[in-house]
Design a protein around this motif. Structure first.
Motif, PDB file in Angstrom:
ATOM      1  N   THR A 165       0.810  -0.548  -5.266  1.00  0.00           N
ATOM      2  CA  THR A 165      -0.590  -0.671  -5.695  1.00  0.00           C
ATOM      3  C   THR A 165      -0.710  -0.643  -7.217  1.00  0.00           C
ATOM      4  OG1 THR A 165      -0.940   1.700  -5.335  1.00  0.00           O
ATOM      5  CG2 THR A 165      -1.608   0.215  -3.568  1.00  0.00           C
ATOM      6  N   LYS A 166       0.166   0.111  -7.878  1.00  0.00           N
ATOM      7  CA  LYS A 166       0.172   0.111  -9.349  1.00  0.00           C
ATOM      8  C   LYS A 166       0.592  -1.244  -9.894  1.00  0.00           C
ATOM      9  CE  LYS A 166       1.036   5.017 -10.027  1.00  0.00           C
ATOM     10  NZ  LYS A 166       2.043   6.042 -10.402  1.00  0.00           N
ATOM     11  N   SER A 167       1.323  -2.014  -9.072  1.00  0.00           N
ATOM     12  CA  SER A 167       1.771  -3.348  -9.475  1.00  0.00           C
ATOM     13  C   SER A 167       0.744  -4.422  -9.161  1.00  0.00           C
ATOM     14  CB  SER A 167       3.091  -3.691  -8.772  1.00  0.00           C
ATOM     15  OG  SER A 167       4.090  -2.784  -9.143  1.00  0.00           O
ATOM     16  N   GLY A 168      -0.429  -4.016  -8.632  1.00  0.00           N
ATOM     17  CA  GLY A 168      -1.494  -4.963  -8.366  1.00  0.00           C
ATOM     18  C   GLY A 168      -1.554  -5.473  -6.941  1.00  0.00           C
ATOM     19  N   VAL A 169      -0.770  -4.899  -6.045  1.00  0.00           N
ATOM     20  CA  VAL A 169      -0.786  -5.296  -4.641  1.00  0.00           C
ATOM     21  C   VAL A 169      -1.925  -4.550  -3.953  1.00  0.00           C
ATOM     22  CG1 VAL A 169       0.583  -5.269  -2.509  1.00  0.00           C
ATOM     23  CG2 VAL A 169       1.709  -5.657  -4.702  1.00  0.00           C
ATOM     24  N   THR A 170      -2.636  -5.234  -3.059  1.00  0.00           N
ATOM     25  CA  THR A 170      -3.720  -4.560  -2.347  1.00  0.00           C
ATOM     26  C   THR A 170      -3.160  -3.434  -1.479  1.00  0.00           C
ATOM     27  OG1 THR A 170      -3.625  -6.056  -0.457  1.00  0.00           O
ATOM     28  CG2 THR A 170      -5.125  -6.664  -2.255  1.00  0.00           C
ATOM     29  N   ASN A 171      -3.988  -2.441  -1.207  1.00  0.00           N
ATOM     30  CA  ASN A 171      -3.543  -1.280  -0.443  1.00  0.00           C
ATOM     31  C   ASN A 171      -3.057  -1.670   0.957  1.00  0.00           C
ATOM     32  OD1 ASN A 171      -3.226   1.652  -0.266  1.00  0.00           O
ATOM     33  ND2 ASN A 171      -4.769   1.478   1.350  1.00  0.00           N
ATOM     34  N   GLY A 172      -3.754  -2.567   1.620  1.00  0.00           N
ATOM     35  CA  GLY A 172      -3.359  -2.974   2.964  1.00  0.00           C
ATOM     36  C   GLY A 172      -1.981  -3.630   2.995  1.00  0.00           C
ATOM     37  N   THR A 173      -1.738  -4.514   2.044  1.00  0.00           N
ATOM     38  CA  THR A 173      -0.425  -5.166   1.966  1.00  0.00           C
ATOM     39  C   THR A 173       0.646  -4.161   1.584  1.00  0.00           C
ATOM     40  OG1 THR A 173      -1.416  -7.284   1.396  1.00  0.00           O
ATOM     41  CG2 THR A 173       0.895  -6.986   0.823  1.00  0.00           C
ATOM     42  N   ALA A 174       0.331  -3.253   0.681  1.00  0.00           N
ATOM     43  CA  ALA A 174       1.302  -2.238   0.259  1.00  0.00           C
ATOM     44  C   ALA A 174       1.729  -1.368   1.438  1.00  0.00           C
ATOM     45  CB  ALA A 174       0.726  -1.378  -0.862  1.00  0.00           C
ATOM     46  N   VAL A 175       0.766  -0.935   2.241  1.00  0.00           N
ATOM     47  CA  VAL A 175       1.075  -0.081   3.390  1.00  0.00           C
ATOM     48  C   VAL A 175       1.953  -0.825   4.388  1.00  0.00           C
ATOM     49  CG1 VAL A 175       0.062   1.075   5.404  1.00  0.00           C
ATOM     50  CG2 VAL A 175      -0.943   1.406   3.147  1.00  0.00           C
ATOM     51  N   SER A 176       1.578  -2.068   4.708  1.00  0.00           N
ATOM     52  CA  SER A 176       2.363  -2.806   5.696  1.00  0.00           C
ATOM     53  C   SER A 176       3.731  -3.205   5.157  1.00  0.00           C
ATOM     54  CB  SER A 176       1.592  -4.027   6.200  1.00  0.00           C
ATOM     55  OG  SER A 176       1.304  -4.907   5.148  1.00  0.00           O
ATOM     56  N   ALA A 177       3.821  -3.556   3.878  1.00  0.00           N
ATOM     57  CA  ALA A 177       5.115  -3.921   3.284  1.00  0.00           C
ATOM     58  C   ALA A 177       6.057  -2.720   3.258  1.00  0.00           C
ATOM     59  CB  ALA A 177       4.927  -4.464   1.883  1.00  0.00           C
ATOM     60  N   CYS A 178       5.532  -1.550   2.951  1.00  0.00           N
ATOM     61  CA  CYS A 178       6.371  -0.343   2.928  1.00  0.00           C
ATOM     62  C   CYS A 178       6.823   0.046   4.333  1.00  0.00           C
ATOM     63  CB  CYS A 178       5.644   0.799   2.230  1.00  0.00           C
ATOM     64  SG  CYS A 178       5.438   0.532   0.448  1.00  0.00           S
ATOM     65  N   LYS A 179       5.976  -0.191   5.318  1.00  0.00           N
ATOM     66  CA  LYS A 179       6.394   0.063   6.711  1.00  0.00           C
ATOM     67  C   LYS A 179       7.539  -0.842   7.098  1.00  0.00           C
ATOM     68  CE  LYS A 179       2.096   1.762   8.702  1.00  0.00           C
ATOM     69  NZ  LYS A 179       0.987   1.467   9.637  1.00  0.00           N
ATOM     70  N   VAL A 180       7.461  -2.105   6.687  1.00  0.00           N
ATOM     71  CA  VAL A 180       8.519  -3.065   7.007  1.00  0.00           C
ATOM     72  C   VAL A 180       9.833  -2.673   6.332  1.00  0.00           C
ATOM     73  CG1 VAL A 180       9.240  -5.459   6.630  1.00  0.00           C
ATOM     74  CG2 VAL A 180       6.942  -4.974   7.423  1.00  0.00           C
ATOM     75  N   SER A 181       9.750  -2.088   5.160  1.00  0.00           N
ATOM     76  CA  SER A 181      10.980  -1.762   4.429  1.00  0.00           C
ATOM     77  C   SER A 181      11.808  -0.679   5.110  1.00  0.00           C
ATOM     78  CB  SER A 181      10.650  -1.341   2.988  1.00  0.00           C
ATOM     79  OG  SER A 181      10.083  -0.057   2.948  1.00  0.00           O
TER      80      SER A 181
END
Length: 90
Positions: free
Chosen positions: A72-88
């Protein structure tokens, strides 16, 4: 034991160890890549900056909240950040 037999045994063992490492290494990379790819889809084709790559790597290590915060600090929306981190971490 003959030297040639010993050398053959050592080389066979080394091949097995290195072969096993080659099979496990891509799996770790794939999870981080999945996180990065999800962020890049939001960027609509743009390449993810280094900060995104670092955040996804942190997510792979199990630090979900730190991953989301970094994205989110990099400008990614919160929803995408949460789902991307889950995938990782999957």
């Amino acid at each position: 034991m003959r030297t040639s037999t010993r050398i053959a045994g050592v080389l066979s063992g080394l091949a097995l160890v290195l072969g096993g490492a080659a099979f496990t290494a891509p799996a770790a990379h794939a999870d981080v890549s999945a996180c990065i790819n999800q962020v890049e889809r939001e960027l609509q084709g743009g390449e993810a900056p280094e900060a995104v790559r670092k955040a996804c790597s942190v997510g792979y290590s199990g630090e979900h909240e730190e991953c989301v915060s970094g994205l989110t600090k990099s400008g990614v929306t919160n929803g995408t950040a949460v789902s991307a981190c889950k995938v990782s971490i999957q």
